[in-house]
Design a protein around this motif. Sequence first.
Motif, PDB file in Angstrom:
ATOM      1  N   CYS A   9      -2.901   0.928   5.350  1.00 17.11           N
ATOM      2  CA  CYS A   9      -1.818   0.376   4.508  1.00 17.11           C
ATOM      3  C   CYS A   9      -1.873   1.362   3.230  1.00 17.11           C
ATOM      4  N   TRP A  10      -3.023   1.658   2.693  1.00 12.81           N
ATOM      5  CA  TRP A  10      -3.074   2.540   1.656  1.00 12.81           C
ATOM      6  C   TRP A  10      -2.667   3.984   1.907  1.00 12.81           C
ATOM      7  N   LEU A  11      -3.150   4.520   3.224  1.00 17.10           N
ATOM      8  CA  LEU A  11      -2.602   5.688   3.531  1.00 17.10           C
ATOM      9  C   LEU A  11      -1.083   5.922   3.428  1.00 17.10           C
ATOM     10  N   ALA A  12      -0.507   4.829   4.020  1.00 14.28           N
ATOM     11  CA  ALA A  12       0.912   5.137   4.210  1.00 14.28           C
ATOM     12  C   ALA A  12       1.746   4.850   2.772  1.00 14.28           C
ATOM     13  N   LEU A  13       0.993   4.298   1.898  1.00 20.01           N
ATOM     14  CA  LEU A  13       1.579   3.882   0.546  1.00 20.01           C
ATOM     15  C   LEU A  13       1.562   4.800  -0.473  1.00 20.01           C
TER      16      LEU A  13
ATOM     17  N   ARG B   4      -6.265  13.623   5.107  1.00 19.83           N
ATOM     18  CA  ARG B   4      -7.057  13.039   4.102  1.00 19.83           C
ATOM     19  C   ARG B   4      -8.262  12.478   4.095  1.00 19.83           C
ATOM     20  N   PHE B  46      -0.513   1.515  12.745  1.00 22.55           N
ATOM     21  CA  PHE B  46       0.164   1.245  11.562  1.00 22.55           C
ATOM     22  C   PHE B  46       1.406   0.286  11.748  1.00 22.55           C
ATOM     23  N   LEU B  53       1.620  -6.847   6.129  1.00 20.32           N
ATOM     24  CA  LEU B  53       1.313  -6.707   4.689  1.00 20.32           C
ATOM     25  C   LEU B  53       2.284  -7.351   3.675  1.00 20.32           C
ATOM     26  N   ILE B  56      -0.262  -4.858  -2.199  1.00 15.68           N
ATOM     27  CA  ILE B  56      -1.649  -3.993  -2.266  1.00 15.68           C
ATOM     28  C   ILE B  56      -1.900  -4.010  -3.833  1.00 15.68           C
ATOM     29  N   TYR B  86     -12.162   2.771  -1.168  1.00 13.66           N
ATOM     30  CA  TYR B  86     -12.242   4.205  -0.601  1.00 13.66           C
ATOM     31  C   TYR B  86     -13.058   4.954  -1.237  1.00 13.66           C
TER      32      TYR B  86
END
Lengths: 268, 142
Positions: A9-13, B4, B46, B53, B56, B86
């Motif tokens: 989720c974080w990656l996509a955002l 990443r 994903f 979701l 966030i 992270y």
Amino acid sequence: MKPFWLMLCWLALTSRAGAQQLTNTTADPLPPNSTNETAEGSFFDPFATEKTTVAPKEKTPDPLEPMNRVFFQINDKLYFWVLKPVAKGYNQVAPQPFRTSVRRFFVNVKYPIRVANNFLQGRIKGVGIETARFVVNSTVGLAGFFDPASKWNIEMQPADFNQTLGYYGMPPIIYFDWPFLGPSSVRGTLGTAGDTMLTPWTYIDGLWVSLGVRPYETVNATSLRLGEYESFKQAALDPYVAMRSAYFETQREFIEHRGPGTRESFEP
Amino acid sequence: MDERFDWTAIARSCLGRYWAQETPAKQKEFVSLFSDFLERTYLDKFETYYNDLDRIDYLGERIVDGYASVKVVVRTKEQINHPVEYRLSKSSKDNAWQIYDVLIEGISLVQNYRDQLSAILSQSSFEGLIKDLKAKLGKDTQ
């Protein structure tokens, strides 16, 4: 446990540019446990809160592993053959807001456990906050089905007897994976026994009612988390070890107040 | 491979003390398979999970020398909050931040896999592990 898919989720955002925008906030001095050069291969993590020099066998003592692995399989079958179908059926007849409210009700009603264990650990402020929560949620929150206290920033103060025992220095001793109840330890089982004494429906007259409440709570909670166990299994190379490791880790963090606390503390 | 993530560091850390016992060729094979496995297990799903979701919330970050910790709370449509952290380190090559660990509800992914791999490798050989990984990858593509 809804596991690791959340990271995507974080990656996509966040775009790559976003990730590189980490601003240089004031650098903290390195925390005490920061040198984690280990026999396990040098791996430095300044944020790690546990010395990784401890061998896995010491961190997660499990002399009854053969027996526990059998129980793990039993629980696995119980999930797929009983719990999941029932929860799915329940999903069909009960809309999600209702099930979420039911979960909040059960969380609210466990106030005695949290209050007693906050007290036993000397967290008097926690006792006050929890009591305020209980009063607000039981009245304004309509018997706990809603959680206005959290919206007013009166946050839950999670605590249980397992945490209290750990706070006073009792180690987990060894690991158990009980049928039905799931992962636990000697200390964890004592913790559950202590908590049960403070659970209201332990004292209800009427065998069927008191026996029925806990399974209902489990079905309701599972209905809100369908798919998590399946994801967890798929992500694991050895699901039994993954679960055991996660259990010890969450308990350790809960006791040392570094982790996020129990699941309940993050559920509105 | 998604840049990443510092896949080599992750794989090496998960293998723990068993890393040093293998030849560079074997190490490379493991990194390739293991990161493939992680990518397929998490990143490729994903589309499926995005619908779940709700929001966030960014909680904050901490930077210590060349390391950073970023904390967020992911909320699903079922209104359950999941704290995620992270951990990143600055690559010496191009000054880019790369993820070396992800913690979900306080559980470190790297440590969890390290415990699993340690248990597996105490019972079976490195070749057996490679075979298991290939089998698991093969199953996922079906």
